[in-house]
Design a protein around this motif. Sequence first.
Motif, PDB file in Angstrom:
ATOM      1  N   ARG A 140      -0.628   9.096   4.435  1.00 52.37           N
ATOM      2  CA  ARG A 140      -0.059  10.119   3.535  1.00 52.37           C
ATOM      3  C   ARG A 140       1.598  10.088   3.653  1.00 52.37           C
ATOM      4  NH1 ARG A 140      -4.535  13.320   5.272  1.00 52.37           N
ATOM      5  NH2 ARG A 140      -3.110  14.174   6.997  1.00 52.37           N
ATOM      6  N   VAL A 141       2.022   9.560   5.029  1.00 49.21           N
ATOM      7  CA  VAL A 141       3.202   9.439   5.213  1.00 49.21           C
ATOM      8  C   VAL A 141       3.957   8.381   4.645  1.00 49.21           C
ATOM      9  CG1 VAL A 141       5.121   9.212   7.072  1.00 49.21           C
ATOM     10  CG2 VAL A 141       2.997  10.936   7.417  1.00 49.21           C
ATOM     11  N   HIS A 142       3.274   7.078   4.773  1.00 49.33           N
ATOM     12  CA  HIS A 142       3.856   5.787   4.248  1.00 49.33           C
ATOM     13  C   HIS A 142       3.426   5.487   3.007  1.00 49.33           C
ATOM     14  CE1 HIS A 142       5.739   5.376   8.287  1.00 49.33           C
ATOM     15  NE2 HIS A 142       4.677   5.806   8.972  1.00 49.33           N
ATOM     16  N   GLY A 143       2.242   5.919   2.298  1.00 51.77           N
ATOM     17  CA  GLY A 143       1.730   5.378   1.106  1.00 51.77           C
ATOM     18  C   GLY A 143       0.574   4.432   1.423  1.00 51.77           C
ATOM     19  N   GLU A 144       0.011   4.094   0.301  1.00 51.85           N
ATOM     20  CA  GLU A 144      -0.967   3.147   0.521  1.00 51.85           C
ATOM     21  C   GLU A 144      -0.317   1.747   0.628  1.00 51.85           C
ATOM     22  OE1 GLU A 144      -4.208   3.486   1.495  1.00 51.85           O
ATOM     23  OE2 GLU A 144      -4.664   5.416   0.812  1.00 51.85           O
ATOM     24  N   VAL A 145      -1.068   0.706   1.414  1.00 52.51           N
ATOM     25  CA  VAL A 145      -0.544  -0.602   1.225  1.00 52.51           C
ATOM     26  C   VAL A 145      -1.029  -1.227  -0.109  1.00 52.51           C
ATOM     27  CG1 VAL A 145      -0.842  -2.923   2.274  1.00 52.51           C
ATOM     28  CG2 VAL A 145      -0.479  -1.023   3.535  1.00 52.51           C
ATOM     29  N   SER A 146      -0.072  -1.771  -0.677  1.00 55.28           N
ATOM     30  CA  SER A 146      -0.364  -2.295  -2.167  1.00 55.28           C
ATOM     31  C   SER A 146      -1.438  -3.289  -1.796  1.00 55.28           C
ATOM     32  CB  SER A 146       0.993  -3.151  -2.838  1.00 55.28           C
ATOM     33  OG  SER A 146       0.688  -3.856  -3.669  1.00 55.28           O
ATOM     34  N   ARG A 147      -2.543  -3.493  -2.864  1.00 57.22           N
ATOM     35  CA  ARG A 147      -3.313  -4.468  -3.094  1.00 57.22           C
ATOM     36  C   ARG A 147      -3.258  -5.339  -4.353  1.00 57.22           C
ATOM     37  NH1 ARG A 147      -7.344  -4.264   0.558  1.00 57.22           N
ATOM     38  NH2 ARG A 147      -7.152  -2.465   2.193  1.00 57.22           N
ATOM     39  N   ALA A 148      -2.043  -5.134  -4.804  1.00 57.98           N
ATOM     40  CA  ALA A 148      -1.759  -6.077  -6.184  1.00 57.98           C
ATOM     41  C   ALA A 148      -1.758  -7.376  -5.834  1.00 57.98           C
ATOM     42  CB  ALA A 148      -0.246  -5.577  -6.580  1.00 57.98           C
ATOM     43  N   PRO A 149      -2.176  -8.198  -7.089  1.00 57.14           N
ATOM     44  CA  PRO A 149      -1.973  -9.698  -6.472  1.00 57.14           C
ATOM     45  C   PRO A 149      -0.457 -10.044  -6.588  1.00 57.14           C
ATOM     46  CG  PRO A 149      -2.564  -9.267  -8.858  1.00 57.14           C
ATOM     47  CD  PRO A 149      -2.518  -7.828  -8.395  1.00 57.14           C
ATOM     48  N   ALA A 150      -0.405 -11.158  -5.859  1.00 57.80           N
ATOM     49  CA  ALA A 150       0.949 -11.663  -5.255  1.00 57.80           C
ATOM     50  C   ALA A 150       1.507 -12.479  -6.597  1.00 57.80           C
ATOM     51  CB  ALA A 150       1.074 -12.349  -4.192  1.00 57.80           C
ATOM     52  N   HIS A 151       2.934 -12.548  -6.639  1.00 56.00           N
ATOM     53  CA  HIS A 151       3.351 -13.382  -7.781  1.00 56.00           C
ATOM     54  C   HIS A 151       3.959 -14.860  -7.165  1.00 56.00           C
ATOM     55  CE1 HIS A 151       3.427 -10.115 -10.616  1.00 56.00           C
ATOM     56  NE2 HIS A 151       3.976  -9.354  -9.728  1.00 56.00           N
ATOM     57  N   TRP A 152       2.821 -15.662  -7.119  1.00 51.74           N
ATOM     58  CA  TRP A 152       2.975 -16.980  -6.449  1.00 51.74           C
ATOM     59  C   TRP A 152       3.955 -17.720  -6.995  1.00 51.74           C
ATOM     60  CZ3 TRP A 152       1.771 -16.551  -1.857  1.00 51.74           C
ATOM     61  CH2 TRP A 152       0.401 -15.966  -1.330  1.00 51.74           C
ATOM     62  N   ARG A 153       5.137 -18.312  -6.633  1.00 52.66           N
ATOM     63  CA  ARG A 153       5.990 -19.220  -7.118  1.00 52.66           C
ATOM     64  C   ARG A 153       5.553 -20.772  -6.482  1.00 52.66           C
ATOM     65  NH1 ARG A 153      11.850 -19.269  -6.087  1.00 52.66           N
ATOM     66  NH2 ARG A 153      11.660 -17.168  -6.058  1.00 52.66           N
ATOM     67  N   ARG A 154       5.204 -21.590  -7.320  1.00 55.13           N
ATOM     68  CA  ARG A 154       4.698 -22.863  -6.679  1.00 55.13           C
ATOM     69  C   ARG A 154       6.113 -23.682  -6.446  1.00 55.13           C
ATOM     70  NH1 ARG A 154       0.357 -26.794  -9.084  1.00 55.13           N
ATOM     71  NH2 ARG A 154       1.203 -28.760  -8.327  1.00 55.13           N
ATOM     72  N   ILE A 155       5.707 -24.352  -5.190  1.00 55.25           N
ATOM     73  CA  ILE A 155       6.725 -25.331  -4.540  1.00 55.25           C
ATOM     74  C   ILE A 155       6.360 -26.662  -4.410  1.00 55.25           C
ATOM     75  CG2 ILE A 155       8.544 -25.741  -2.865  1.00 55.25           C
ATOM     76  CD1 ILE A 155       8.302 -22.598  -2.090  1.00 55.25           C
ATOM     77  N   ASP A 156       6.777 -27.708  -5.262  1.00 56.87           N
ATOM     78  CA  ASP A 156       6.079 -28.940  -5.350  1.00 56.87           C
ATOM     79  C   ASP A 156       6.769 -29.942  -4.389  1.00 56.87           C
ATOM     80  OD1 ASP A 156       4.185 -28.275  -7.290  1.00 56.87           O
ATOM     81  OD2 ASP A 156       5.884 -28.338  -8.906  1.00 56.87           O
ATOM     82  N   THR A 157       7.952 -29.869  -4.083  1.00 55.69           N
ATOM     83  CA  THR A 157       8.650 -30.640  -3.131  1.00 55.69           C
ATOM     84  C   THR A 157       9.252 -29.979  -1.972  1.00 55.69           C
ATOM     85  OG1 THR A 157      10.540 -30.824  -4.447  1.00 55.69           O
ATOM     86  CG2 THR A 157       9.189 -32.500  -4.892  1.00 55.69           C
TER      87      THR A 157
END
Length: 293
Positions: free
Chosen positions: A7-24
């Motif tokens: 109630r004080v801090h809000g729910e923790v987000s369960r949205a998918p992460a926006h992954w940025r791929r790192i190839d090297t």
Amino acid sequence: QPSSYARVHGEVSRAPAHWRRIDTVAKEELREVRYEKAVEEGIAKVTINRPKKRNAFTPRTVMEMSWCFADAREDPTVGVVILTGEGPLAFCSGGDQSVRGAGGYVGSDGIPRLNVLDLQMQIRRLPKPVVAQVAGYAVGGGHILHMVCDLTIAADNAVFGQTGPKVGSFDAGYGSTHMARLVGQKKAREMWFLARLYDAQQALDMGLVNKVVPLDQLETETLAWCREMLRNSPMALRVLKSALNAAEDGQAGIQQLGGDATLLFYQSEEGNEGRQAYMEQRAPDFSRFKRLP
Ligand code: S0N
């Protein structure tokens, strides 16, 4: 019904992460460290290369050393690694006080770090002998680096000690506890509480170093020790290093020793019978392996 915390801090987000791929992952150039290999012999040498600062280390120096030790570990032709400092005046004078800030040593990225602690563990866990070749000052964090090496060959001009309590720092990890194993509790407390410096002979007498030689024979002597070790069984040296570490390192030490046991087992007929049976989809037959006393 949300908890009072939610109630004080809000729910923790369960949205998918926006992954940025790192190839090297970029291979960086060495600027503060020199790295060499005597390829035919299996010896690698890491040299801290900041002689104008008595080879004091910055976060960058430590990262560069870490890359070199990682390479030496991964290279199966390397059997022994030497750690040394450029020039006759210093092995290493510890953390570069000019870049020390709140929270650690600050690199060009502005982030404070104490990454030499990771380097100490890396040297200790490297499954090949690491030899400190010490000319001149090995003080502060530089003294700890030589202590976590497996062996130390010192020139007769070498000077050892902790300066931390004088400059407002300390190493309460290996820098204290491993030192006490090397020189005993009373001497370790003397070294840290009084922050005195000790010459090469004193260091030899208290078991801090393995051998003292004239400065002009330092590299020759170090190489001779490396070559002598290289004649011996690499697996024997590896397991002995793990065992000697395990006596001090708790579960981390047991993990290292256990890893060596697994490595040996994977090379055995008995270990391979299990894998082979799985691959052939049959029950393993361990009956031919002896249960030795
Ligand atoms: C090494 C000393 C005794 C050499 O004296 P000498 O020969 O008279 O030379 P100087 O004129 O003093 O030095 C030449 C130039 O080099 C600079 N310099 C030397 N050492 C350092 C240094 N550590 N940092 C920055 N600069 C250094 C001098 O300033 C001089 O520069 P110029 O020519 O421009 O005037 C003598 O130099 C000395 O006492 N040095 C300081 C030693 C010291 O106190 N080191 C730091 C100790 N603390 C640590 O290392 C902590 C390390 C750490 O990262 C850590 C933190 C938390 C937990 C663990 C650790 C860990 O290390 O494990």
